[in-house]
Design an enzyme around this catalytic site. Structure first.
Site, PDB file in Angstrom:
ATOM      1  N   ASP A  16      76.751   7.787  -9.855  1.00 44.39           N
ATOM      2  CA  ASP A  16      76.820   6.146  -9.413  1.00 44.39           C
ATOM      3  C   ASP A  16      77.408   6.181  -8.013  1.00 44.39           C
ATOM      4  OD1 ASP A  16      77.032   3.527  -9.185  1.00 44.39           O
ATOM      5  OD2 ASP A  16      78.342   3.140 -11.101  1.00 44.39           O
ATOM      6  N   ASP A  40      71.812  -2.427  -4.974  1.00 46.05           N
ATOM      7  CA  ASP A  40      72.489  -3.524  -4.368  1.00 46.05           C
ATOM      8  C   ASP A  40      73.541  -4.567  -5.199  1.00 46.05           C
ATOM      9  OD1 ASP A  40      72.981  -5.541  -2.447  1.00 46.05           O
ATOM     10  OD2 ASP A  40      70.946  -6.329  -1.876  1.00 46.05           O
ATOM     11  N   GLY A 125      63.059   2.296  -5.711  1.00 51.87           N
ATOM     12  CA  GLY A 125      63.236   1.472  -7.371  1.00 51.87           C
ATOM     13  C   GLY A 125      62.132   0.169  -7.084  1.00 51.87           C
TER      14      GLY A 125
HETATM   15  P1  ADP Z   1      64.672  -0.493  -3.308  1.00 51.71           P
HETATM   16  O1  ADP Z   1      64.717  -1.899  -3.386  1.00 51.71           O
HETATM   17  O2  ADP Z   1      65.236   0.105  -2.032  1.00 51.71           O
HETATM   18  O3  ADP Z   1      63.758   0.372  -4.084  1.00 51.71           O
HETATM   19  P2  ADP Z   1      66.507  -0.244  -5.878  1.00 51.71           P
HETATM   20  O4  ADP Z   1      67.945  -0.674  -5.754  1.00 51.71           O
HETATM   21  O5  ADP Z   1      65.708  -0.871  -6.575  1.00 51.71           O
HETATM   22  O6  ADP Z   1      66.263  -0.209  -4.193  1.00 51.71           O
HETATM   23  O7  ADP Z   1      66.590   1.469  -6.131  1.00 51.71           O
HETATM   24  C1  ADP Z   1      66.893   2.420  -5.162  1.00 51.71           C
HETATM   25  C2  ADP Z   1      67.266   3.718  -5.882  1.00 51.71           C
HETATM   26  O8  ADP Z   1      68.451   3.364  -6.325  1.00 51.71           O
HETATM   27  C3  ADP Z   1      66.559   3.756  -7.191  1.00 51.71           C
HETATM   28  O9  ADP Z   1      66.155   5.132  -7.205  1.00 51.71           O
HETATM   29  C4  ADP Z   1      67.283   3.563  -8.265  1.00 51.71           C
HETATM   30  O10 ADP Z   1      67.581   4.307  -9.523  1.00 51.71           O
HETATM   31  C5  ADP Z   1      68.834   3.893  -7.526  1.00 51.71           C
HETATM   32  N1  ADP Z   1      69.898   3.165  -8.126  1.00 51.71           N
HETATM   33  C6  ADP Z   1      70.208   2.183  -8.782  1.00 51.71           C
HETATM   34  N2  ADP Z   1      71.556   1.903  -9.085  1.00 51.71           N
HETATM   35  C7  ADP Z   1      72.130   2.957  -8.562  1.00 51.71           C
HETATM   36  C8  ADP Z   1      73.645   3.154  -8.605  1.00 51.71           C
HETATM   37  N3  ADP Z   1      74.701   2.763  -9.200  1.00 51.71           N
HETATM   38  N4  ADP Z   1      73.947   4.456  -7.789  1.00 51.71           N
HETATM   39  C9  ADP Z   1      72.903   5.415  -7.340  1.00 51.71           C
HETATM   40  N5  ADP Z   1      71.675   4.837  -7.523  1.00 51.71           N
HETATM   41  C10 ADP Z   1      71.157   3.753  -7.686  1.00 51.71           C
END
Ligand code: ADP
Length: 180
Positions: A16, A40, A125
């Protein structure tokens, strides 16, 4: 997994990003910088409302660019907010914007004297960039940067899912074996 790039270290972990103790963590934000879901949302929840208050003063961020704020309640001193591209099929311009998101994040880190940075997998994501395509772009951009600027001592990719972790691990294995 950890590899040496010159005097710097490139690490891949499954975890995380909000819990990382690097000097800066990178947020995969949207252009408004006013909060969203995914990584985010998790960063804003962990950092507290002061982070959104600072983001409101910045007036957004273009796709492929990056801006820096304080880390507020996070362990990390700074959050670097970058905006990756929305994926609508493979194209050189989309790939260029993903590269730029990593590159600008590291430039902003370096300008603040930050030596360690943790990245999530940007755009893979909600923005729909396939992991298999994004991982080599992410890794090659970071490797190229730390080769030029060894003052960035440590870059850690923090992958949320085991699939993302394995995809990055395989891509890094391929990239490092090219040079040997
Ligand atoms: P984007 O809009 O740039 O695609 P997202 O937040 O939807 O951004 O996803 C980007 C990546 O971050 C995804 O691969 C998702 O699985 C990952 N992700 C989500 N939460 C966390 C976290 N707490 N720590 C690390 N990675 C995360």
């Amino acid at each position: 997994m950890e590899v040496k790039i010159g005097s710097s270290v490139l690490e891949l972990i499954q975890g995380d990003i909000t819990q990382q103790d690097t000097e800066a963590i990178v947020n995969a934000a949207n252009r408004t910088l006013l909060g969203g879901g995914g990584v985010d949302g998790a960063i804003h929840r962990a950092a507290g409302p002061e982070l959104l208050a600072e983001c409101r003063t910045l007036g957004g961020c273009e796709t492929g660019d990056a801006v820096i704020t304080k880390g507020c309640k996070l362990k990390a001193r700074y959050v670097i907010h970058t905006v990756g591209p929305v994926y609508r099929g493979a194209s050189p311009s989309t790939e260029g914007l993903l590269k730029s998101a990593y590159q600008r994040s590291l430039e902003v880190a370096r300008a603040k004297g930050v030596r360690s940075v943790a990245f999530p997998s940007i755009s893979t994501g909600a923005y729909g960039y396939p992991l298999e395509e994004a991982a080599p772009v992410a890794l090659r951009t970071v490797i190229g940067f730390v080769q030029r600027y060894p003052e960035i001592e440590r870059v850690r990719f923090v992958l949320r899912s085991s699939r993302a972790f394995r995809t990055f691990e395989e891509a890094l294995g391929r990239i490092t074996s090219e040079g040997s």
